[in-house]
Design a protein around this motif. Structure first.
Motif, short mmCIF file in Angstrom:
data_model
loop_
_atom_site.label_atom_id
_atom_site.label_comp_id
_atom_site.label_asym_id
_atom_site.label_seq_id
_atom_site.Cartn_x
_atom_site.Cartn_y
_atom_site.Cartn_z
N ALA A 163 0.75 -1.10 -0.02
CA ALA A 163 0.22 0.09 0.05
C ALA A 163 0.80 1.18 0.15
CB ALA A 163 -0.70 -0.04 1.18
N ALA A 164 2.37 1.16 0.40
CA ALA A 164 3.00 2.54 0.19
C ALA A 164 3.29 2.80 -1.10
CB ALA A 164 4.39 2.05 0.80
N THR A 165 3.04 4.29 -1.15
CA THR A 165 3.38 5.00 -2.30
C THR A 165 4.19 5.99 -2.25
OG1 THR A 165 1.28 6.57 -1.96
CG2 THR A 165 1.05 4.23 -3.02
N GLY A 166 4.59 6.71 -3.32
CA GLY A 166 5.22 7.99 -3.44
C GLY A 166 6.54 8.20 -2.39
N GLU A 167 6.73 9.30 -1.51
CA GLU A 167 7.78 9.52 -0.66
C GLU A 167 7.94 8.27 0.38
OE1 GLU A 167 8.16 13.43 0.88
OE2 GLU A 167 8.32 14.42 -0.97
N THR A 168 6.52 7.88 0.91
CA THR A 168 6.70 6.87 1.95
C THR A 168 7.27 5.63 1.32
OG1 THR A 168 4.65 8.00 2.86
CG2 THR A 168 5.10 5.85 3.35
N ARG A 169 6.83 5.10 0.18
CA ARG A 169 7.32 3.98 -0.40
C ARG A 169 9.12 4.23 -0.56
NH1 ARG A 169 9.46 1.25 -4.07
NH2 ARG A 169 8.76 -0.92 -4.52
N ASN A 170 9.41 5.22 -1.16
CA ASN A 170 10.91 5.52 -1.36
C ASN A 170 11.42 5.18 -0.14
OD1 ASN A 170 10.51 6.00 -4.02
ND2 ASN A 170 10.52 8.09 -4.02
N ALA A 171 11.22 5.99 1.13
CA ALA A 171 11.87 5.98 2.13
C ALA A 171 11.97 4.39 2.75
CB ALA A 171 11.13 6.78 3.33
N ILE A 172 10.76 3.79 2.60
CA ILE A 172 10.68 2.35 3.29
C ILE A 172 11.51 1.61 2.41
CG2 ILE A 172 9.18 0.41 3.50
CD1 ILE A 172 7.25 2.17 4.48
N ALA A 173 11.67 1.70 1.02
CA ALA A 173 12.54 0.87 -0.11
C ALA A 173 13.81 1.06 0.20
CB ALA A 173 12.08 1.31 -1.55
N ILE A 174 14.32 2.28 0.72
CA ILE A 174 15.96 2.79 1.15
C ILE A 174 15.87 1.89 2.43
CG2 ILE A 174 17.46 4.24 1.91
CD1 ILE A 174 15.92 6.25 -0.03
N MET A 175 15.12 1.85 3.24
CA MET A 175 15.44 1.08 4.63
C MET A 175 15.35 -0.48 4.27
SD MET A 175 13.66 3.38 7.49
CE MET A 175 12.20 3.71 6.59
N VAL A 176 14.47 -0.98 3.59
CA VAL A 176 14.38 -2.53 3.38
C VAL A 176 15.75 -2.83 2.63
CG1 VAL A 176 13.26 -3.93 1.70
CG2 VAL A 176 11.88 -2.40 3.17
N SER A 177 16.25 -2.13 1.67
CA SER A 177 17.48 -2.44 1.03
C SER A 177 18.72 -2.39 1.99
CB SER A 177 17.82 -1.37 -0.10
OG SER A 177 18.34 -0.07 0.59
N MET A 178 18.77 -1.61 2.76
CA MET A 178 19.69 -1.81 3.94
C MET A 178 19.47 -3.11 4.87
SD MET A 178 21.09 0.92 6.90
CE MET A 178 19.58 0.10 7.74
N GLY A 179 18.32 -3.10 5.23
CA GLY A 179 17.66 -4.25 6.18
C GLY A 179 17.92 -5.58 5.88
N LEU A 180 17.65 -5.75 4.41
CA LEU A 180 17.54 -6.95 3.89
C LEU A 180 19.28 -7.50 3.59
CD1 LEU A 180 15.09 -7.48 1.19
CD2 LEU A 180 15.03 -8.40 3.64
N ALA A 181 20.08 -6.51 3.49
CA ALA A 181 21.62 -6.54 3.24
C ALA A 181 21.92 -7.22 4.52
CB ALA A 181 22.21 -5.35 2.77
N ILE A 182 21.70 -6.58 5.47
CA ILE A 182 22.21 -6.84 6.83
C ILE A 182 21.56 -8.18 7.34
CG2 ILE A 182 22.28 -6.35 9.50
CD1 ILE A 182 22.29 -3.35 8.50
#
Length: 207
Positions: free
Chosen positions: A73-92
């Motif tokens: 359901a995330a869109t726009g700036e909210t989705r972008n912010a979460i996508a950045i955190m997810v990319s780092m989170g999954l890498a760890i």
């Protein structure tokens, strides 16, 4: 923007409550989430990444790794912010979870790579302000993929088991490994809903 922040913090709070097992770590993360709304933009972004790191470092099993994802359901700036955190989170998290088989590790590596691309694309929308973040996320993703590749190389291969008749998981575990206590991992890998009646054809660890 306030609504966007609240959505991000709510997502982080849900992840923390599900993944973090240490009582003190969970209390600390919860307290920081409760006051993060009032931070300025730069401090909020930094705090979000820090909180994601704490959550990701608490991952030890594949199920928790799978929980780190961008909400549909995330869109726009909210989705972008979460996508950045997810990319780092999954890498760890991908480097901390226990991958019992090569296919599981390879699937995790693919997901880390895809999330890294998604996070880098989100950082790219920030223009010049996101250049350092883009480079950092790309580097973190590359390192994580290499580490998970090493884990995959050391993980057990998977074999296809055909029994002809349905048998209890404990019997099969004893026949395959000489250890009935490994029945649980057979059930998990085969994705069987009934441990007492296993499928006649399923995947299992080779050793």
């Amino acid at each position: 923007m306030a609504a966007d922040r609240q959505a991000v913090l709510s997502w982080l709070a849900d992840l923390a409550a599900t993944i973090i097992q240490d009582v003190d770590d969970l209390a600390d993360v919860s307290a920081r989430i409760s006051v993060a709304t009032d931070l300025d933009a730069v401090a909020f972004a930094t705090e979000g990444l820090t909180l994601m790191r704490v959550i990701a470092e608490s991952v030890t099993i594949a199920a928790d790794f799978d929980r780190i994802s961008v909400p549909a359901a995330a869109t726009g700036e909210t989705r972008n912010a979460i996508a950045i955190m997810v990319s780092m989170g999954l890498a760890i998290a991908g480097c901390r979870a226990e991958w019992r088989s090569r296919p599981m590790a390879r699937n995790a590596r693919s997901r880390v790579s895809a999330a890294g691309d998604d996070g880098a694309a989100a950082a790219d929308t920030l223009g010049g302000d996101g250049a350092d973040l883009y480079s950092w996320l790309t580097a973190v993703t590359a390192v994580a993929c290499r580490l998970i590749s090493d884990m995959a190389a050391n993980a057990a291969p998977v074999i296809r088991v055909s029994t002809g008749i349905s048998l209890p998981s404990t019997v099969l575990a004893y026949q395959l490994y000489g250890d009935a206590k490994r029945a649980g991992e057979l059930v998990d890998l085969a994705d069987s809903s009934t441990p007492m009646v296993m499928p006649t054809l399923f995947d299992a660890l080779a050793s």
